[in-house]
Write a protein that holds these residues in place. Structure first.
Motif, short mmCIF file in Angstrom:
data_model
loop_
_atom_site.label_atom_id
_atom_site.label_comp_id
_atom_site.label_asym_id
_atom_site.label_seq_id
_atom_site.Cartn_x
_atom_site.Cartn_y
_atom_site.Cartn_z
N THR A 1 13.25 -3.46 49.82
CA THR A 1 12.65 -3.51 48.49
C THR A 1 13.66 -3.14 47.41
OG1 THR A 1 11.90 -1.21 48.65
CG2 THR A 1 10.37 -2.91 49.39
N MET A 2 13.32 -3.49 46.17
CA MET A 2 14.13 -3.10 45.02
C MET A 2 13.92 -1.63 44.71
SD MET A 2 13.33 -6.38 42.55
CE MET A 2 14.04 -5.56 41.12
N THR B 1 10.95 -0.19 41.49
CA THR B 1 9.76 -1.03 41.49
C THR B 1 9.15 -1.17 42.88
OG1 THR B 1 11.04 -3.07 41.83
CG2 THR B 1 10.67 -2.36 39.55
N TRP C 1 9.59 -3.76 44.74
CA TRP C 1 9.29 -5.17 44.99
C TRP C 1 10.15 -5.70 46.13
CZ3 TRP C 1 9.88 -6.42 39.09
CH2 TRP C 1 8.76 -5.91 38.41
N THR D 1 12.52 -7.83 48.43
CA THR D 1 13.77 -8.54 48.15
C THR D 1 14.04 -9.68 49.14
OG1 THR D 1 15.03 -6.94 49.48
CG2 THR D 1 14.85 -6.52 47.11
N LEU E 1 14.87 -11.68 42.97
CA LEU E 1 16.32 -11.63 42.80
C LEU E 1 17.06 -12.78 43.49
CD1 LEU E 1 17.00 -7.79 43.24
CD2 LEU E 1 16.66 -9.10 41.13
#
Length: 307
Positions: free
Chosen positions: A182-183, A186, A188, A190, A261
């Motif tokens: 994940t980022m 956040t 989120w 990846t 990303l």
């Protein structure tokens, strides 16, 4: 919520438990900060109305109560070491998850009522009025898109078709299971799509448009062109168009199982077109508007008699 954010931040430091690949207190921290910003922004928007109303008071109280219920479930499940979202493993987990679904539905309806009230009255000059109104509309769309996370994934549908019991229904990720790389901050995904991205972009348009307008008004002290109300209104409308396009773009990207990303050529082309359209709209917005006063000073041509 601000106080709870401090508690959750302390939990991040002293509690080393991990749940679904992230520190267990990260969700209470993010939700507390988000609810604090959400409530503060809605309160400011309602304060712009000339007089309170019963509907506005009801909607404001509903936002407060639903936020408290939501956070109570999230913190309670964190203390138990259990998932709060998508968890249907036990009757208690299922009941808490359904309760959260009901509170979010009530929160959306209350926000809709507030948006209707904001459209029924003038909230200042035209740029301010439309920054508030359009921010509320985009936020409603972002909240609604959060419902996509509740849909069963293909793997969960296959388990159900095979007669197996699922302990989880719904997911943040698309094309990949939750809990992978994940980022930072956040959380989120990846490696695949993440439906939290459009949810975030839409909801925080509520703050983005008014803050953009404040920035424009600050620059107006040095740039005479920005002092014109029509120029500021055009810039607000252009920014709202950009946020709407960005919301559609990141939703499309996430539903295709693509990480934020790691965009593919199609996503990059769409982003470039959106940026180009926004830049064109911004340049057009900065044109000096023609006014009756300036037109009156233009030389007029008269027809001379001939012959």
């Amino acid at each position: 919520m601000a106080g709870l954010a401090v508690v959750a931040a302390a939990g991040m430091i002293v509690d080393d438990r991990v749940l679904v690949g992230v520190p267990i207190w990260s969700k209470p921290l993010k939700f507390a900060v988000s609810f604090a910003a959400y409530g503060l922004t809605l309160a400011w928007m309602l304060s712009r109305r000339p007089a309170p109303s019963r509907a506005g008071t009801w909607a404001a109280h509903t936002v407060v109560v639903t936020g408290l219920i939501e956070m109570s479930v999230i913190v309670g499940q964190t203390l138990r070491g259990r998932r709060s979202h998508f968890n249907v493993e036990t009757p208690l987990d299922r009941g808490l998850f359904l309760t959260m679904g009901g509170t979010i539905g009530a929160l959306w309806v209350a926000t809709l009522v507030i948006a209707v009230l904001l459209f029924r009255t003038r909230l200042g000059d035209r740029p301010t009025t439309w920054a508030i109104r359009l921010g509320a509309l985009i936020a409603l769309a972002g909240l609604l898109l959060g419902g996509l996370m509740l849909l069963p994934t293909p793997e969960q549908q296959a388990r159900r078709a095979a007669g197996l019991v699922s302990t989880v229904v719904g997911a943040h990720g698309v094309g990949v299971p939750d809990g992978g790389p994940t980022m930072p901050l956040t959380g989120w995904n990846t490696t695949g799509g993440d439906l939290r991205v459009p949810h975030f972009v839409g909801m925080h348009a509520l703050q983005a448009l008014p803050l953009l307008l404040y920035g424009i008004e600050a620059l107006a002290r040095r740039r005479a062109r920005l002092r014109d109300e029509r120029v500021r209104l055009r810039l607000v409308l252009t920014a709202a168009g950009f946020l709407t396009g960005l919301l559609a773009l990141v939703t499309w990207q996430a539903l295709r199982g693509q990480a934020l990303l790691h965009p593919d050529p199609a996503t990059l082309v769409a982003l470039a077109a959106l940026v180009a359209a926004t830049a064109t709209g911004g340049c057009a917005a900065l044109r000096t508007p023609r006014t009756p006063d300036t037109d009156a000073h233009q030389p007029t041509r008269t027809m001379e008699p001939t012959g």
